[in-house]
Scaffold this motif. Structure first.
Motif, PDB file in Angstrom:
ATOM      1  N   LEU A 171      97.226 -34.907   7.595  1.00 26.03           N
ATOM      2  CA  LEU A 171      98.614 -34.873   8.053  1.00 26.03           C
ATOM      3  C   LEU A 171      99.048 -36.219   8.610  1.00 26.03           C
ATOM      4  O   LEU A 171     100.218 -36.612   8.468  1.00 26.03           O
ATOM      5  CB  LEU A 171      98.778 -33.799   9.137  1.00 26.03           C
ATOM      6  CG  LEU A 171     100.138 -33.744   9.835  1.00 26.03           C
ATOM      7  CD1 LEU A 171     101.237 -33.333   8.860  1.00 26.03           C
ATOM      8  CD2 LEU A 171     100.094 -32.800  11.027  1.00 26.03           C
TER       9      LEU A 171
ATOM     10  N   VAL B   9     101.731 -27.565  12.649  1.00 27.10           N
ATOM     11  CA  VAL B   9     100.812 -27.843  11.540  1.00 27.10           C
ATOM     12  C   VAL B   9      99.404 -27.905  12.115  1.00 27.10           C
ATOM     13  O   VAL B   9      99.149 -28.645  13.065  1.00 27.10           O
ATOM     14  CB  VAL B   9     101.147 -29.173  10.834  1.00 27.10           C
ATOM     15  CG1 VAL B   9     100.230 -29.377   9.628  1.00 27.10           C
ATOM     16  CG2 VAL B   9     102.604 -29.211  10.397  1.00 27.10           C
TER      17      VAL B   9
ATOM     18  N   VAL C 127     105.457 -29.858   4.166  1.00 26.26           N
ATOM     19  CA  VAL C 127     105.738 -29.722   5.602  1.00 26.26           C
ATOM     20  C   VAL C 127     107.244 -29.807   5.844  1.00 26.26           C
ATOM     21  O   VAL C 127     107.814 -29.032   6.634  1.00 26.26           O
ATOM     22  CB  VAL C 127     104.989 -30.803   6.409  1.00 26.26           C
ATOM     23  CG1 VAL C 127     105.460 -30.823   7.867  1.00 26.26           C
ATOM     24  CG2 VAL C 127     103.481 -30.562   6.351  1.00 26.26           C
TER      25      VAL C 127
ATOM     26  N   LEU D 158     107.286 -32.934  10.734  1.00 25.36           N
ATOM     27  CA  LEU D 158     106.058 -32.531  11.425  1.00 25.36           C
ATOM     28  C   LEU D 158     106.284 -32.303  12.906  1.00 25.36           C
ATOM     29  O   LEU D 158     105.466 -31.664  13.579  1.00 25.36           O
ATOM     30  CB  LEU D 158     104.942 -33.567  11.232  1.00 25.36           C
ATOM     31  CG  LEU D 158     104.983 -34.854  12.049  1.00 25.36           C
ATOM     32  CD1 LEU D 158     103.590 -35.500  12.069  1.00 25.36           C
ATOM     33  CD2 LEU D 158     105.982 -35.837  11.481  1.00 25.36           C
TER      34      LEU D 158
ATOM     35  N   THR E 250     107.062 -36.423   5.323  1.00 24.91           N
ATOM     36  CA  THR E 250     107.605 -35.332   6.143  1.00 24.91           C
ATOM     37  C   THR E 250     108.998 -35.651   6.652  1.00 24.91           C
ATOM     38  O   THR E 250     109.743 -34.750   7.053  1.00 24.91           O
ATOM     39  CB  THR E 250     106.723 -35.030   7.369  1.00 24.91           C
ATOM     40  OG1 THR E 250     106.827 -36.086   8.342  1.00 24.91           O
ATOM     41  CG2 THR E 250     105.275 -34.784   6.988  1.00 24.91           C
TER      42      THR E 250
ATOM     43  N   VAL F  54     102.335 -24.392   9.168  1.00 21.06           N
ATOM     44  CA  VAL F  54     101.639 -24.858   7.971  1.00 21.06           C
ATOM     45  C   VAL F  54     100.168 -24.979   8.336  1.00 21.06           C
ATOM     46  O   VAL F  54      99.825 -25.588   9.359  1.00 21.06           O
ATOM     47  CB  VAL F  54     102.177 -26.216   7.486  1.00 21.06           C
ATOM     48  CG1 VAL F  54     101.403 -26.691   6.250  1.00 21.06           C
ATOM     49  CG2 VAL F  54     103.665 -26.139   7.186  1.00 21.06           C
TER      50      VAL F  54
END
Length: 277
Positions: free
Chosen positions: A165, A183, A145, A178, A174, A156
């Motif tokens: 995540l 994502v 990420v 993020l 990350t 992503v």
């Protein structure tokens, strides 16, 4: 400081217990919330305007001095509920209870999940999407990420079997990325053929591939880069949708690259072709 709430001292407080439960995936999914630990992650979320329900900080640590500019901002909190972010001074015991690390930093936040809209991905004419098919290690997922955000990826996509995540280990890996790249989770057996129908090239990696990643044209159209499980590679279902496999040439001696390293190499090769070639 209108959003500053009274001091919380007891780790047995019901609010604290609810925050601590967010270390478990089932509670994160049920509540639609997750924890952010430490100065850097909380700052990154605030800078990105990410919806934060609560920022809790150790009152005696002096850490609040780094966040004074954010306390009374009206654009933080939850747009869904209209609630402002609450800033709550807490005891060190509460910081420890809500932390996953051995030496916790004196601040954490309760953040709201904000899943991105998926339809726009298929309409991108020059998209660069990273797809993870069963990548299980949270550190790998978080690193990918981070690389995706740095390499200008469009999004992503996390397929079935991929690490959560919002796992604290993933979030730490990350390094705040993020908040800067969409994502989302998706059924790859539906998403990959849909992307192909919309004109995207589905590209995988293979040690048996004849085509070098430096020969492949990443600039001509949208590309979805698909990476599989650390040990087993791509699932048969996902591999069936791959248009081309590429290999990362290695002049030295190594059996293969870690999946996060491989993803980073391909992302930056795609960026090089699109921006500097």
């Amino acid at each position: 400081m209108r959003n500053l709430e009274p001091f919380l001292s007891s780790a047995a407080n019901p609010r604290v217990k609810e925050w601590a439960k967010l270390s478990e995936r089932k509670y994160r999914e049920r509540e639609g919330k997750f924890l952010l630990e430490g100065v850097h992650l909380v700052q990154e979320a605030l800078e990105a305007g990410w919806p934060l329900e609560v920022v809790a900080f150790d009152e005696g640590s002096g850490v609040l001095e780094q966040f004074e500019a954010y306390i009374d901002r009206d654009d933080l909190g939850s747009a869904k509920t209209g609630a402002e972010t609450k800033w709550i001074p807490v005891s060190p015991e509460i910081i420890v209870k809500c932390s996953e690390t051995g030496t916790p930093q004196p601040i954490f936040a309760v953040a709201l999940k904000r899943p991105p809209e998926a339809e726009g991905l298929y309409r991108e004419k020059q998209g660069l999407v990273v797809v993870l098919d069963g990548v299980q290690d949270p550190g790998n997922v978080g690193t990918i990420v981070r690389s995706a955000a740095a390499g200008g990826a469009t999004a992503v996509v996390l397929g079935k079997g991929t690490a959560d995540l919002y796992n604290p280990k993933t979030i730490r890996a990350t390094m705040g990325a993020l908040f800067h790249v969409p994502v989302l989770e998706a059924d790859l057996e539906a998403a990959l053929p849909r992307a192909a129908e919309c004109g995207a090239a589905i590209v995988g990696t293979s040690l048996q591939a004849a085509l070098s990643c430096y020969e492949y044209d990443f600039a001509e159209r949208s590309v979805w880069l698909v990476f599989g499980n650390e040990g087993a590679g791509l699932s048969e279902a996902s591999n069936a949708f791959v248009h081309a496999n590429v290999i990362i040439p290695m002049s030295g001696r190594a059996e293969s690259l870690n999946v996060a390293m491989a993803a980073t190499v391909l992302l930056f090769e795609a960026q090089r072709q699109r921006m500097f070639n």
